[in-house]
Design an enzyme around this catalytic site. Structure first.
Site, PDB file in Angstrom:
ATOM      1  N   THR A  98       0.879  -1.160   0.106  1.00 59.61           N
ATOM      2  CA  THR A  98      -0.070  -0.017   0.007  1.00 59.61           C
ATOM      3  C   THR A  98       0.943   1.133  -0.025  1.00 59.61           C
ATOM      4  OG1 THR A  98      -1.696  -1.148   1.237  1.00 59.61           O
ATOM      5  CG2 THR A  98      -2.019   1.313   1.433  1.00 59.61           C
ATOM      6  N   LYS A 174      -7.465  -0.148  -2.214  1.00 59.86           N
ATOM      7  CA  LYS A 174      -6.724  -0.450  -0.797  1.00 59.86           C
ATOM      8  C   LYS A 174      -6.826   0.510   0.170  1.00 59.86           C
ATOM      9  CE  LYS A 174      -4.469  -3.316   1.930  1.00 59.86           C
ATOM     10  NZ  LYS A 174      -3.109  -3.479   1.836  1.00 59.86           N
ATOM     11  N   LYS A 246       1.260   5.112   8.620  1.00 58.72           N
ATOM     12  CA  LYS A 246       1.461   5.442   7.071  1.00 58.72           C
ATOM     13  C   LYS A 246       0.160   5.222   6.495  1.00 58.72           C
ATOM     14  CE  LYS A 246       2.828   1.811   4.649  1.00 58.72           C
ATOM     15  NZ  LYS A 246       1.989   1.416   3.526  1.00 58.72           N
TER      16      LYS A 246
END
Length: 300
Positions: A98, A174, A246
């Site tokens: 990702t 995602k 993140k």
């Protein structure tokens, strides 16, 4: 076994090694990792090991990458020892990480100079499910690239969702997925912290919640690990807390770019940021409960 198809796996860590091992059951797999113990484990699993990323990638039909962020993606492919230059024309780079949509167009353009396509294929699961071929993989790639990557993707995924013909489509989906996952983990931690504060047995509370309308995959998956957060060693690290720093950062950036408010995701992001600031970055993401309740008030 399809000895005519070779996939190179760069990075043989918690996810890379079980994926490589799974692939080696049917395909020829070349592997590289900077850690010698991981190379030893890979060799024992039937993976061809090499002393450099370029050596592992040279001549492969597909390159499987699990990198931490877009900067690492760029370094692996195009850095001083980048592998893009040694990839065969017609091969594909399968990106399982990702990294957000922003870095994808430039990566696609630079790979095209080498006659290589990008298969945008972020995945969800974990090390155990990776080794069993039980991952959820969402894919954005041209039909030709999808066909080239099919031997790899079909071995790794129990659920393979083609969400679009363009690299970046997988990252977009995602990003939505990670919004829900991050919020669900934060909510599970908050619920179990409240249960403890109210004097309830957390394990019994978890079992009751799982059986009712409040149940969710993340509650069932992370709940037991949340309860282990207060043990001496904490929960086994299956997904680091700073991964959601993140990922929720990517969610926030995407939402702002789209002009969309995402207040619940932002609140969850702050919780993980606080955990990172408190030294929990390398712990399992279930340790986020300790941001809300540094210690248990009651023991089960």
């Amino acid at each position: 076994m399809n000895n005519d198809y070779t996939v190179a796996v760069l990075g043989l860590g918690a996810m890379g090694l079980p994926m490589a091992t799974r692939l080696a059951s049917k395909l020829t797999v070349n592997g590289f990792d900077i850690a010698e113990p991981r190379l030893k484990l890979a060799k024992e699993a039937g993976i061809n090991t090499f002393d450099s990323a370029q050596a592992a990638a040279r001549g492969a039909d597909a390159l499987l990458l699990a990198v931490r962020n877009s900067e690492q993606l760029d370094e692996v492919l195009f850095g001083v020892n980048g592998v893009a230059a040694v990839l065969s024309k017609g091969s594909v780079v399968i990106l399982t990480s990702t990294v957000g949509t922003e870095a994808i167009p430039a990566t696609v353009a630079r790979l095209a100079d080498f006659g290589v396509e990008l298969v945008d294929a972020p995945l969800s699961g974990g090390p155990v499910r990776a080794g069993e071929g039980d991952l959820l993989i969402v894919v954005g790639a041209t039909p030709a690239a999808q066909r080239q990557a099919a031997p790899v993707l079909e071995l790794l995924a129990s659920t393979l969702s083609i969400v679009g013909d363009n690299p970046g489509d997988g990252q977009a989906l995602k990003t939505v997925n990670q919004l829900l996952c991050g919020v669900h983990i934060a909510a599970a931690a908050e619920a179990l912290a409240l249960a403890d504060a109210l004097g309830l047995d957390q394990a019994k509370t978890l079992a009751a919640l799982e059986a009712g309308a409040a149940g969710s995959f993340m509650l069932s998956n992370r709940g037991p690990r949340i309860l282990e957060a207060y043990t001496e060693d904490g929960a086994e690290v299956l997904s680091r807390l700073d991964i959601f720093v993140k990922d929720l950062g990517i969610v926030g950036k995407a939402a702002r770019a789209a002009g969309l408010a995402a207040p619940v995701a932002a609140a969850a992001e702050q919780l993980f940021l606080l955990g990172q600031a408190q030294g929990l970055a390398a712990e399992d993401d279930s340790a986020v409960i300790k941001v809300l309740a540094p210690t248990q008030r009651h023991t089960s």
